[in-house]
Design a protein around this motif. Structure first.
Motif, short mmCIF file in Angstrom:
data_model
loop_
_atom_site.label_atom_id
_atom_site.label_comp_id
_atom_site.label_asym_id
_atom_site.label_seq_id
_atom_site.Cartn_x
_atom_site.Cartn_y
_atom_site.Cartn_z
N ARG A 35 0.82 -1.22 0.00
CA ARG A 35 0.00 0.00 0.00
C ARG A 35 0.85 1.26 0.00
NH1 ARG A 35 -2.82 -2.86 4.09
NH2 ARG A 35 -1.98 -1.47 5.67
N ALA A 36 2.12 1.15 0.36
CA ALA A 36 2.99 2.32 0.45
C ALA A 36 3.31 2.86 -0.93
CB ALA A 36 4.28 1.96 1.19
N ALA A 37 3.18 4.14 -1.08
CA ALA A 37 3.44 4.80 -2.38
C ALA A 37 4.91 4.67 -2.75
CB ALA A 37 3.04 6.26 -2.31
N GLY A 38 5.18 4.31 -3.98
CA GLY A 38 6.54 4.26 -4.50
C GLY A 38 7.32 3.00 -4.19
N VAL A 39 6.75 2.10 -3.40
CA VAL A 39 7.49 0.89 -3.01
C VAL A 39 7.55 -0.11 -4.15
CG1 VAL A 39 7.47 -1.13 -1.49
CG2 VAL A 39 7.13 1.15 -0.54
N GLY A 40 6.47 -0.29 -4.86
CA GLY A 40 6.45 -1.29 -5.93
C GLY A 40 6.34 -2.69 -5.35
N GLU A 41 6.75 -3.68 -6.13
CA GLU A 41 6.65 -5.07 -5.70
C GLU A 41 7.78 -5.41 -4.73
OE1 GLU A 41 6.49 -9.46 -7.72
OE2 GLU A 41 5.64 -7.76 -8.81
N VAL A 42 7.42 -6.12 -3.66
CA VAL A 42 8.39 -6.49 -2.64
C VAL A 42 8.46 -8.02 -2.56
CG1 VAL A 42 9.01 -6.34 -0.21
CG2 VAL A 42 7.83 -4.45 -1.30
N ASP A 43 9.66 -8.55 -2.63
CA ASP A 43 9.87 -9.98 -2.45
C ASP A 43 10.22 -10.19 -0.98
OD1 ASP A 43 10.61 -12.62 -2.39
OD2 ASP A 43 12.24 -12.43 -3.86
N LEU A 44 9.26 -10.66 -0.20
CA LEU A 44 9.47 -10.83 1.24
C LEU A 44 10.41 -11.98 1.58
CD1 LEU A 44 5.99 -10.05 2.78
CD2 LEU A 44 8.06 -8.66 2.83
N THR A 45 10.87 -12.71 0.59
CA THR A 45 11.85 -13.77 0.86
C THR A 45 13.27 -13.25 0.66
OG1 THR A 45 11.82 -14.59 -1.42
CG2 THR A 45 10.22 -15.55 0.12
N ASP A 46 13.40 -12.00 0.20
CA ASP A 46 14.71 -11.43 -0.12
C ASP A 46 14.98 -10.23 0.78
OD1 ASP A 46 17.10 -10.86 -1.59
OD2 ASP A 46 15.98 -9.33 -2.68
N SER A 47 16.02 -10.31 1.58
CA SER A 47 16.34 -9.22 2.52
C SER A 47 16.66 -7.91 1.82
CB SER A 47 17.48 -9.64 3.45
OG SER A 47 18.66 -9.89 2.71
N GLN A 48 17.29 -7.97 0.66
CA GLN A 48 17.62 -6.74 -0.06
C GLN A 48 16.37 -6.06 -0.61
OE1 GLN A 48 20.59 -7.95 -2.88
NE2 GLN A 48 22.25 -7.65 -1.42
N SER A 49 15.42 -6.86 -1.10
CA SER A 49 14.16 -6.32 -1.59
C SER A 49 13.40 -5.66 -0.44
CB SER A 49 13.32 -7.42 -2.22
OG SER A 49 12.06 -6.92 -2.63
N LEU A 50 13.37 -6.31 0.71
CA LEU A 50 12.70 -5.75 1.88
C LEU A 50 13.39 -4.46 2.30
CD1 LEU A 50 10.57 -6.14 4.19
CD2 LEU A 50 12.50 -7.00 5.51
N ASP A 51 14.71 -4.46 2.34
CA ASP A 51 15.46 -3.27 2.75
C ASP A 51 15.16 -2.09 1.84
OD1 ASP A 51 17.52 -2.11 4.52
OD2 ASP A 51 18.63 -1.91 2.62
N ARG A 52 15.13 -2.33 0.52
CA ARG A 52 14.81 -1.24 -0.43
C ARG A 52 13.40 -0.70 -0.17
NH1 ARG A 52 17.56 -4.65 -3.91
NH2 ARG A 52 15.63 -5.60 -4.68
N ALA A 53 12.46 -1.60 0.03
CA ALA A 53 11.08 -1.18 0.26
C ALA A 53 10.96 -0.38 1.56
CB ALA A 53 10.17 -2.41 0.31
#
Length: 159
Positions: A35-53
């Motif tokens: 729901r957060a603006a600008g975050v895009g798709e998040v891969d919750l299995t990947d720590s780097q993806s979570l960190d970027r989000a």
């Protein structure tokens, strides 16, 4: 606490509680981040993806508040117990044990390694016994625990 310090604390705490592997809580985290603006798709299995989000999400005060409420809810749900979901590494431990036990020759060194692995897994399971994953196990967790008990029994039988 300044705005930057609050965002930084929330980022760290969300990352920490995400890493504990609480599937239900992490699903809720995914919903907040989606729901957060600008975050895009998040891969919750990947720590780097979570960190970027999280870097993006904590800049929005409304999302920052949701994330703070989320990590506090997870901390409460897990009664402050920071033990990882034991199911996350249990399959690897089972494979480790069975690979060594199925080898042609079981040397005293291999048996010692297996006993240390069993002790480590037992400790993790005991420290997680009151967590949701073990207090209310699903079929997958029950299967993993059954397979682990079988491998554990094989190791202990070689005493």
């Amino acid at each position: 606490m300044g705005e930057l310090a609050a965002a930084s604390k929330v980022h760290v705490m969300v990352s920490y509680w995400w890493s504990r592997g609480d599937s239900l809580a992490n699903h809720q985290l995914g919903q907040i981040l989606s729901r957060a603006a600008g975050v895009g798709e998040v891969d919750l299995t990947d720590s780097q993806s979570l960190d970027r989000a999280l870097r993006i999400a904590v800049t929005d005060p409304a999302v920052l508040g949701e994330l703070e409420a989320w990590w506090q809810m997870v901390e409460t749900r897990r009664a402050g117990n920071g033990t990882r979901n034991p199911g996350l590494g249990l399959d690897q431990s089972i494979r480790y044990l069975t690979d060594r036990l199925d080898a042609a020759a079981i040397t005293p060194e291999v048996l010692g390694e297996c006993r240390r692995q069993v002790a480590a897994v037992d400790l993790t399971i005991m420290s997680a016994k009151n967590l949701p994953e073990l207090a209310h196990p699903d079929a997958e967790m029950l299967d993993l625990l059954g397979r682990y008990l079988e491998a554990r029994s094989r190791v202990l039988a070689l005493a």
